[in-house]
Motif scaffolding. Structure first.
Motif, PDB file in Angstrom:
ATOM      1  N   MET A 203       1.271  -1.417  -0.087  1.00 54.20           N
ATOM      2  CA  MET A 203       0.238  -0.096   0.344  1.00 54.20           C
ATOM      3  C   MET A 203       0.547   1.152   0.146  1.00 54.20           C
ATOM      4  N   PHE A 204       1.965   1.205   0.458  1.00 55.15           N
ATOM      5  CA  PHE A 204       2.714   2.020   1.158  1.00 55.15           C
ATOM      6  C   PHE A 204       4.208   2.182  -0.364  1.00 55.15           C
ATOM      7  N   THR A 205       3.905   4.387  -0.616  1.00 54.50           N
ATOM      8  CA  THR A 205       5.036   4.380  -1.452  1.00 54.50           C
ATOM      9  C   THR A 205       5.769   4.811  -0.741  1.00 54.50           C
ATOM     10  N   GLU A 206       6.670   5.267  -1.368  1.00 48.14           N
ATOM     11  CA  GLU A 206       7.853   6.207  -1.426  1.00 48.14           C
ATOM     12  C   GLU A 206       8.025   7.499  -0.634  1.00 48.14           C
ATOM     13  N   GLU A 207       7.098   7.979  -0.971  1.00 48.34           N
ATOM     14  CA  GLU A 207       6.533   9.034  -0.591  1.00 48.34           C
ATOM     15  C   GLU A 207       5.942   9.385   0.295  1.00 48.34           C
ATOM     16  N   ASP A 208       5.675   7.774   1.308  1.00 44.25           N
ATOM     17  CA  ASP A 208       5.094   7.364   2.635  1.00 44.25           C
ATOM     18  C   ASP A 208       6.114   7.036   3.410  1.00 44.25           C
ATOM     19  N   ILE A 209       7.471   7.419   3.481  1.00 45.45           N
ATOM     20  CA  ILE A 209       9.016   6.902   4.670  1.00 45.45           C
ATOM     21  C   ILE A 209       8.278   8.409   5.291  1.00 45.45           C
ATOM     22  N   GLY A 210       9.356   8.143   6.372  1.00 48.47           N
ATOM     23  CA  GLY A 210       8.722   8.566   7.619  1.00 48.47           C
ATOM     24  C   GLY A 210       7.874   8.783   8.146  1.00 48.47           C
ATOM     25  N   LYS A 211       6.020   8.082   7.370  1.00 53.47           N
ATOM     26  CA  LYS A 211       5.058   8.740   8.078  1.00 53.47           C
ATOM     27  C   LYS A 211       4.194   7.689   9.095  1.00 53.47           C
ATOM     28  N   ALA A 212       4.186   8.204  10.019  1.00 54.33           N
ATOM     29  CA  ALA A 212       3.267   6.637  10.845  1.00 54.33           C
ATOM     30  C   ALA A 212       2.473   5.864   9.570  1.00 54.33           C
ATOM     31  N   LYS A 213       2.955   4.611  10.330  1.00 49.66           N
ATOM     32  CA  LYS A 213       1.683   3.454   9.027  1.00 49.66           C
ATOM     33  C   LYS A 213       0.392   3.938   9.022  1.00 49.66           C
ATOM     34  N   ALA A 214      -0.681   3.449  10.616  1.00 49.86           N
ATOM     35  CA  ALA A 214      -1.165   4.021  10.750  1.00 49.86           C
ATOM     36  C   ALA A 214      -2.060   5.140   9.834  1.00 49.86           C
ATOM     37  N   ASP A 215      -1.384   6.175   9.784  1.00 48.64           N
ATOM     38  CA  ASP A 215      -2.136   7.805   8.986  1.00 48.64           C
ATOM     39  C   ASP A 215      -2.051   7.548   7.751  1.00 48.64           C
ATOM     40  N   ALA A 216      -0.879   6.553   7.201  1.00 51.81           N
ATOM     41  CA  ALA A 216      -0.479   6.825   5.718  1.00 51.81           C
ATOM     42  C   ALA A 216      -1.598   5.270   5.208  1.00 51.81           C
ATOM     43  N   ALA A 217      -1.248   4.749   5.891  1.00 53.52           N
ATOM     44  CA  ALA A 217      -2.810   3.748   5.304  1.00 53.52           C
ATOM     45  C   ALA A 217      -4.192   4.482   5.008  1.00 53.52           C
ATOM     46  N   ALA A 218      -4.593   4.891   5.945  1.00 52.12           N
ATOM     47  CA  ALA A 218      -5.807   5.695   6.396  1.00 52.12           C
ATOM     48  C   ALA A 218      -6.149   6.758   4.802  1.00 52.12           C
ATOM     49  N   SER A 219      -5.071   7.292   4.979  1.00 51.69           N
ATOM     50  CA  SER A 219      -4.743   8.300   3.721  1.00 51.69           C
ATOM     51  C   SER A 219      -5.446   7.799   2.312  1.00 51.69           C
ATOM     52  N   HIS A 220      -4.604   6.535   2.048  1.00 46.97           N
ATOM     53  CA  HIS A 220      -4.276   5.171   0.970  1.00 46.97           C
ATOM     54  C   HIS A 220      -6.346   4.515   1.020  1.00 46.97           C
ATOM     55  N   LEU A 221      -6.420   3.902   1.865  1.00 44.97           N
ATOM     56  CA  LEU A 221      -7.896   4.154   1.759  1.00 44.97           C
ATOM     57  C   LEU A 221      -8.479   4.522   1.872  1.00 44.97           C
ATOM     58  N   LYS A 222      -8.969   5.998   2.509  1.00 45.76           N
ATOM     59  CA  LYS A 222      -9.995   7.342   1.659  1.00 45.76           C
ATOM     60  C   LYS A 222      -9.974   7.107   0.503  1.00 45.76           C
ATOM     61  N   LYS A 223      -8.837   7.278  -0.154  1.00 41.36           N
ATOM     62  CA  LYS A 223      -9.268   7.192  -2.151  1.00 41.36           C
ATOM     63  C   LYS A 223      -9.491   6.186  -2.386  1.00 41.36           C
TER      64      LYS A 223
END
Length: 315
Positions: free
Chosen positions: A67-87
């Motif tokens: 689910m993650f991309t290079e743009e997500d590096i350094g972000k909290a996994k839960a927060d990054a995952a939630a952002s992708h799921l909403k899309k």
């Protein structure tokens, strides 16, 4: 795409699809298993998905955490995952909890179903105790190398995780064995299929399923209640506060030290020593990622992690 108008499978039907849309599922762990499972739940139209994860995205995660991309590096996994799921599905609600699940915040698990996508046994023992106490079904899933296993725990079956698994140490981990990046997808597919069965009140698997993806072998093992099980007898060690002050996060090289952190004063102190990157819910400083209730330290071993903690934070 309007998920509320889509029947995902003929065995579901319109009425059961509504049951899926009205359900709440807690996903513990947003790594390789959790991100795939959460995405499948979102695409199936599960109405509310609660994500719980304590880690951040690192470059080496991208090998298997699809689910993650290079743009997500350094972000909290839960927060990054939630952002992708909403899309993926704007009709559902996604709740991101950047937290280490423990006895203090275990109520985050209150839901219709819990999916275990964690990487450690202590969290699973906590999930088990809470779900037994609250009579919540949950699905255990674990992967290592090219193999994995899955087991449903349903209150009425009178068998729990502790009936089968003991507290042990020295087990293989993703650090020692690695993970074939196709394995989490295969096991998450099995896990979410069982989740859909449970959410729609249909018969689900009673045996433990073991899947060796590399050799394309699937086997089942029958499980049974242990009359000497402490959890089934009403003993709840992890709900009563049993925990570990320092743990290694699988596959990351990070050690987590759990304590109340002097967050703002520490941030000011470290700013004098070098660059501090503020992520709002945490900050990065060299080998440290600092939260208000814990610190992640990147180190080669536990002794090195404690040394770095003492160097920058103090005793």
């Amino acid at each position: 795409m309007r998920y509320s108008r889509q029947i995902i499978f003929e065995r579901i039907g319109a009425e059961r699809q509504k049951m899926i849309e009205g359900s709440r599922v807690a996903v513990v762990g947003c790594g390789a298993l959790g991100t795939v499972a959460a995405e499948l739940l979102a695409r199936a139209g599960v109405g509310r998905i609660v994500l719980i994860d304590r880690d951040i995205v690192e470059e080496h995660n991208l090998q298997r955490q699809a689910m993650f991309t290079e743009e997500d590096i350094g972000k909290a996994k839960a927060d990054a995952a939630a952002s992708h799921l909403k899309k993926i599905n704007s009709l559902i609600k996604v709740e991101a909890n950047i937290a280490d699940l423990d006895y203090k915040n275990v109520d985050l698990l209150k839901s219709d179903l819990v999916l275990d996508c964690t990487d450690n046994m202590s969290t699973r023992f906590l999930i088990n105790e809470f779900c037994v106490k609250e009579k919540i079904p949950w699905v255990y899933t674990a992967v290592i190398g090219s193999a994995g296993m899955m087991l449903n725990f349903v209150p009425k079956r009178n068998v729990c995780f502790r009936c089968i698994f003991e507290e042990v140490s020295g087990l293989d981990t993703c650090e020692t064995q690695g993970i074939l990046n196709t394995t989490p997808h295969a096991l998450a597919a099995i896990q979410v299929t069982e989740a859909i069965k449970m959410l729609t009140h249909q018969p689900n698997e009673k045996d433990m399923v073991h899947f060796d993806l590399w050799n394309l072998k699937l086997s089942k093992v029958k499980v049974k209640h242990n009359p000497d099980c402490p959890v089934c007898s009403g003993k709840h060690e992890y709900l009563d506060g049993k925990s570990y002050d320092i743990v290694r996060l699988c596959g990351s090289g990070n050690y987590q030290l759990k304590m109340k952190v002097p967050y703002y004063s520490l941030k000011e102190k470290l700013l004098k020593l070098g660059e501090v990157k503020d992520m709002k819910y945490c900050f990065h400083f060299r080998e440290l990622v600092v939260f208000k209730d814990r610190i992640l330290v990147k180190a080669k071993d536990e002794a090195a992690a404690k040394s770095l903690y003492s160097k920058y934070v103090g005793d």
